[in-house]
Design a protein around this motif. Sequence first.
Motif, PDB file in Angstrom:
ATOM      1  N   ARG A 264      27.379 -56.651 -29.071  1.00  7.52           N
ATOM      2  CA  ARG A 264      28.178 -57.870 -28.895  1.00  7.52           C
ATOM      3  C   ARG A 264      27.288 -59.100 -28.996  1.00  7.52           C
ATOM      4  O   ARG A 264      27.611 -60.071 -29.678  1.00  7.52           O
TER       5      ARG A 264
ATOM      6  N   TRP B  39      26.002 -59.704 -32.718  1.00 12.08           N
ATOM      7  CA  TRP B  39      27.033 -60.201 -33.646  1.00 12.08           C
ATOM      8  C   TRP B  39      27.529 -61.584 -33.242  1.00 12.08           C
ATOM      9  O   TRP B  39      27.794 -62.426 -34.108  1.00 12.08           O
ATOM     10  N   SER B  40      27.647 -61.851 -31.949  1.00 14.25           N
ATOM     11  CA  SER B  40      28.132 -63.172 -31.517  1.00 14.25           C
ATOM     12  C   SER B  40      27.091 -64.254 -31.757  1.00 14.25           C
ATOM     13  O   SER B  40      27.425 -65.444 -31.803  1.00 14.25           O
TER      14      SER B  40
ATOM     15  N   LYS C  59      28.209 -65.608 -35.031  1.00 16.93           N
ATOM     16  CA  LYS C  59      29.453 -66.360 -34.852  1.00 16.93           C
ATOM     17  C   LYS C  59      30.146 -65.781 -33.620  1.00 16.93           C
ATOM     18  O   LYS C  59      30.329 -64.561 -33.536  1.00 16.93           O
ATOM     19  N   LYS C  60      30.514 -66.619 -32.696  1.00 14.64           N
ATOM     20  CA  LYS C  60      31.013 -66.158 -31.410  1.00 14.64           C
ATOM     21  C   LYS C  60      32.176 -65.182 -31.554  1.00 14.64           C
ATOM     22  O   LYS C  60      32.267 -64.187 -30.829  1.00 14.64           O
ATOM     23  N   GLU C  61      33.044 -65.423 -32.534  1.00 16.15           N
ATOM     24  CA  GLU C  61      34.225 -64.587 -32.702  1.00 16.15           C
ATOM     25  C   GLU C  61      33.880 -63.164 -33.154  1.00 16.15           C
ATOM     26  O   GLU C  61      34.702 -62.250 -33.051  1.00 16.15           O
ATOM     27  N   LEU C  62      32.662 -62.973 -33.671  1.00 10.32           N
ATOM     28  CA  LEU C  62      32.267 -61.646 -34.155  1.00 10.32           C
ATOM     29  C   LEU C  62      31.810 -60.724 -33.025  1.00 10.32           C
ATOM     30  O   LEU C  62      31.582 -59.533 -33.257  1.00 10.32           O
ATOM     31  N   GLY C  63      31.678 -61.263 -31.820  1.00  7.66           N
ATOM     32  CA  GLY C  63      31.188 -60.457 -30.703  1.00  7.66           C
ATOM     33  C   GLY C  63      32.038 -59.230 -30.431  1.00  7.66           C
ATOM     34  O   GLY C  63      31.511 -58.142 -30.165  1.00  7.66           O
ATOM     35  N   THR C  64      33.354 -59.391 -30.504  1.00 14.28           N
ATOM     36  CA  THR C  64      34.253 -58.257 -30.253  1.00 14.28           C
ATOM     37  C   THR C  64      34.064 -57.168 -31.291  1.00 14.28           C
ATOM     38  O   THR C  64      34.049 -55.975 -30.967  1.00 14.28           O
TER      39      THR C  64
END
Length: 441
Positions: free
Chosen positions: A78, A81-82, A85-90
């Motif tokens: 998490r 990836w975040s 871009k923060k949205e990629l954390g999931t």
Amino acid sequence: MDTKKHRFSSGWGFVLSAVGSAVGMANVWGFPAKMGSNGGGAFLLAYLFFIMLFGTVGLSAEYAVGRRAHTGTLGSYRMAWSSRKKELGTAGATLGWLPLAGSMCIAIGYAVIIAYVLKAFAASAGGSLMTVDTGAWFDSFSLADYSVVPFHVVVVVGTLLTLLLGAKSIERTNKVMMPVFFIIFLILAVRVAFLPGAAEGYRYMFTPRWADLLDPMVWIWAMGQAFFSLSITGSGMIVYGAYLNSEEDVVSLAKQTALFDTIAALVAALVIIPACFAYGLDVGAGPSLLFVTLPRILQDIPLGRLFAVILYTAMVFAGVSSLQNMFEAVGESLLHRFPRLNRKAMLALLCVICLGIGLNMEPIFKWGPWMDIVSIYIIPIGATLGALSWFWIMKKDELMEEINRGAKKPSGLMWYSLGRYLYVPCAVILCCVALFLKVAF
């Protein structure tokens, strides 16, 4: 989970624990078998090249990522990836379940193998192993259902109990198990050196046939052995990094881990390969090497029973120290993902999962295919996901900041380039070979 309560007390304790994770069946029967089947000295040269590369780059990256995230597999993916871009954390956290599943699946099969080793230890200590037909003895439990249940339960429960205090108990047990492992195998290597014909084994190990280096499969097998010997699976070593103090130099610690892991592999090979040459036996025999070939040799030498006890003691230590890491990688991520779960409940859950599945696959014709599936599909894909996540997804500045935190000699563009343009392609190649050629490393 507060990792401050679960940290290694020193760099040396960390290295011993990491070496304990890396040293296991991949060293003791995997390395000699691969070396014996792939050119001996030529394989060794290729293997050392990949160990230096993966130890310096891949292993240190997993340590650094875990330390930066302050948690294991799921939280580290998490975080990586975040950072892009923060949205990629999931998405990153979701991908992290695959290598984590790999750790759990391999632990289930691995526990069965260690149960076999514990049974061999008991038979050695009792003396019965010195008088039996080793092939028939091995078949008697390796081809039967529910044949090593008591040993299996002891292995799983005993290993989980060593995880009660997290990094503290892992460190304490490995400070005993790893030095004893090395001492035992050195004793065995000295004994094997006196066997008639052992010199042929040494020549095979250390005299490369240069033409073999032109064979791509020698390099592929060496690459795969290096990956799995160092436990670079995109999961296991991350959790140990999460328990590492910020003052420690992760690249230096990774190199030390790789060095001692390589020494363990070589010492194991110095026991097994010369012994097989001395007795004209197949060094690439796989699991039967430990349970048929070596006991047959030990039956023929003076003090064979003592050396059998010594051998299987070392093997139990090597197996348990690796199993600790597999369980801890899964357990820490569960604690991170489900904060209401406490450590004791988590360990009980792992016990139920491991024994619930493992007790039903004790014969070799059940756990063998299971381990093949894990090593062909889950582990190579997990290792590749990790490599891509650290060097192509995670922001370079964040990774380099963590790599150089506590470093005596900071790493720069060369380290990152080796990771991005050599280590990652190696992981991708290994994954493709495993998937398309169905090769179990």
